[in-house]
Structure formats: structure tokens, C-alpha cells
Design a protein around this motif. Structure first.
Motif, short mmCIF file in Angstrom:
data_model
loop_
_atom_site.label_atom_id
_atom_site.label_comp_id
_atom_site.label_asym_id
_atom_site.label_seq_id
_atom_site.Cartn_x
_atom_site.Cartn_y
_atom_site.Cartn_z
N LEU A 188 0.74 -1.41 -0.05
CA LEU A 188 0.03 -0.37 0.06
C LEU A 188 0.96 1.43 -0.02
N ALA A 189 1.99 1.44 0.41
CA ALA A 189 2.98 2.36 0.61
C ALA A 189 3.45 2.79 -0.87
N GLY A 190 3.22 1.85 -1.91
CA GLY A 190 3.61 2.23 -3.33
C GLY A 190 2.58 2.47 -4.05
N CYS A 191 1.11 2.74 -3.48
CA CYS A 191 0.11 2.67 -4.41
C CYS A 191 0.04 4.01 -5.15
N THR A 192 -1.05 4.17 -6.05
CA THR A 192 -1.09 5.20 -6.76
C THR A 192 -0.55 6.65 -6.49
N THR A 193 0.11 7.36 -7.32
CA THR A 193 0.64 8.76 -7.01
C THR A 193 0.01 9.57 -7.93
N THR A 194 -0.85 9.15 -8.69
CA THR A 194 -1.63 10.52 -9.49
C THR A 194 -3.01 10.31 -9.18
N SER A 195 -3.89 11.19 -9.56
CA SER A 195 -5.03 11.49 -9.37
C SER A 195 -5.71 12.45 -10.41
N ARG A 196 -7.11 12.00 -10.97
CA ARG A 196 -7.46 12.77 -11.94
C ARG A 196 -9.00 13.21 -11.77
N VAL A 197 -9.40 14.54 -12.47
CA VAL A 197 -10.84 14.73 -12.34
C VAL A 197 -11.16 15.00 -13.89
N ILE A 198 -12.01 14.12 -14.46
CA ILE A 198 -12.50 14.35 -15.71
C ILE A 198 -13.28 15.64 -15.99
N ALA A 236 -8.93 16.59 -18.63
CA ALA A 236 -9.06 16.57 -17.26
C ALA A 236 -7.97 17.40 -16.51
N ILE A 237 -8.02 17.43 -15.06
CA ILE A 237 -7.32 18.12 -13.97
C ILE A 237 -6.18 16.87 -13.52
N ILE A 238 -4.99 16.74 -13.62
CA ILE A 238 -4.33 15.73 -13.09
C ILE A 238 -3.32 16.11 -11.99
N ASP A 239 -3.04 15.27 -11.08
CA ASP A 239 -2.15 15.61 -9.91
C ASP A 239 -1.24 14.58 -10.00
N ALA A 240 -0.09 14.75 -9.68
CA ALA A 240 0.98 13.63 -9.52
C ALA A 240 1.90 14.02 -8.25
N SER A 241 2.62 12.94 -7.71
CA SER A 241 3.55 12.91 -6.73
C SER A 241 4.69 12.17 -7.10
N LYS A 297 13.00 14.16 -8.64
CA LYS A 297 11.85 14.16 -7.97
C LYS A 297 10.66 14.66 -8.78
N MET A 298 11.18 16.05 -9.44
CA MET A 298 10.07 16.73 -10.07
C MET A 298 9.97 16.14 -11.55
N ASP A 299 11.26 15.55 -12.05
CA ASP A 299 11.27 14.72 -13.27
C ASP A 299 10.23 13.58 -13.08
N ALA A 300 10.13 12.80 -11.89
CA ALA A 300 9.24 11.95 -11.83
C ALA A 300 7.77 12.31 -11.76
N VAL A 301 7.53 13.52 -11.16
CA VAL A 301 6.13 14.07 -11.18
C VAL A 301 5.65 14.43 -12.79
N ASN A 334 8.52 15.19 -0.74
CA ASN A 334 7.94 14.70 -1.87
C ASN A 334 7.57 15.90 -3.14
N LYS A 335 8.12 15.95 -4.07
CA LYS A 335 7.47 16.91 -5.09
C LYS A 335 6.10 16.83 -5.70
N ILE A 336 5.35 17.65 -5.87
CA ILE A 336 3.86 17.59 -6.46
C ILE A 336 3.73 18.24 -7.63
N GLY A 337 2.53 18.15 -8.38
CA GLY A 337 2.38 18.89 -9.49
C GLY A 337 1.01 18.67 -9.99
N ARG A 338 0.54 19.75 -10.59
CA ARG A 338 -1.03 19.72 -11.10
C ARG A 338 -0.73 20.25 -12.43
#
Length: 147
Positions: A19-29, A56-61, A73-77, A132-136
Motif C-alpha cells: 500500500l505504501a507504493g499505491c497510486t501517485t496520481t489522481s484525475r478529475v475528468i 482532465a485535471i491531473i495531480d501527481a507526486s 523528483k520533479m522529473d518523476a512528477v 516529495n514533489k507534487i504537480g498539477r
């Protein structure tokens, strides 16, 4: 490890770590998704192109990316934003915000059992130091003539 209760406990520990490695992105269509494309075809925009369709609006970490250093970290985002956009058929990501989530964290699990004077132990942990770095971003489709 023939004892069913020990096997269940071991399985629970593995589930906690997973669970620690679960999804790191989310989206709103917010528009109409299209057929998925390859993430390498997604362009990152810092300013809006002349013409585009919002999908969509997408978020990533960068969480669970095992990247070290702010740039990695930002490259991963960015790669995660592009991958999520591509899964929606977007050929662009209009970057809206980046930053840090502030803290580190840890996840741990362990089992200890004494059997006839001997000991059996299983343990694992994950620690992510620093922030952690985050981005939208806005997943968009840019028509060929507007690229």
C-alpha cells in the motif's frame, strides 16, 4: 511457516508495504477522454497553446519514485503527469502548479515469533526523507494546426 495465523500475519505485512507504493496520481475528468496514446507523444506546456480542448485535471507526486534530489523528483512528477494524460488520450499537459508536500514519512511492518526458544522475525520498512514533489496539470488535446 506452516501455521495459518503466521501466514495471514505475513500476508498482512506484505499488504501494508504494498500500500505504501499505491497510486501517485489522481484525475478529475472535465472533458471528453480520447483513445490512449504513448506518453512520449505528450508535450508539456508552461503557457497555453493557441487552441486546445480540456480533458482532465491531473495531480501527481514523486512519492514512491525512489528518485533522489529535487530535480529527479520533479522529473518523476512530470513523467507521471504525462503518463496519466496519455492514458486519457491527451497530447499535452498544461502545467498549472508545482511544489513540495513538505514532509517525509515512513511505513513499517514486522512479525516476531518465538518457537521453542528460537526466534523468527520478519520486518521491513520504507522511509522517504525530505519532501516529495507534487504537480498539477491540465490534460489537453491540442489540434495539429495549433502545435
Amino acid at each position: 511457516m506452516n501455521d495459518p495465523s503466521r501466514r495471514r500475519l505475513y500476508a498482512l505485512c506484505l499488504a501494508v508495504v504494498a500500500l505504501a507504493g499505491c497510486t501517485t496520481t489522481s484525475r478529475v475528468i472535465t472533458g471528453k477522454p480520447r483513445t490512449p496514446i504513448d506518453p512520449s507523444q505528450v508535450t508539456l506546456y508552461s503557457t497555453p497553446p493557441a487552441k486546445y480542448e480540456e480533458i482532465a485535471i491531473i495531480d501527481a507526486s514523486s512519492r514512491s519514485s525512489f528518485a533522489f534530489g529535487d530535480q529527479k523528483k520533479m522529473d518523476a512528477v512530470i513523467e507521471r503527469l504525462k503518463k496519466e494524460a496519455a492514458s486519457l488520450g491527451a497530447n499535452g499537459v498544461l502545467l498549472q502548479r508545482t511544489g513540495s508536500d513538505g514532509g517525509g514519512g515512513s511505513v513499517g511492518a514486522g512479525v516476531a515469533t518465538t518457537v521453542g526458544g528460537g526466534g523468527v522475525s520478519i520486518g521491513t520498512s520504507i522511509f522517504t526523507g525530505g519532501g516529495n514533489k507534487i504537480g498539477r496539470g491540465l490534460a489537453i488535446h491540442v489540434p495539429p494546426e495549433a502545435r
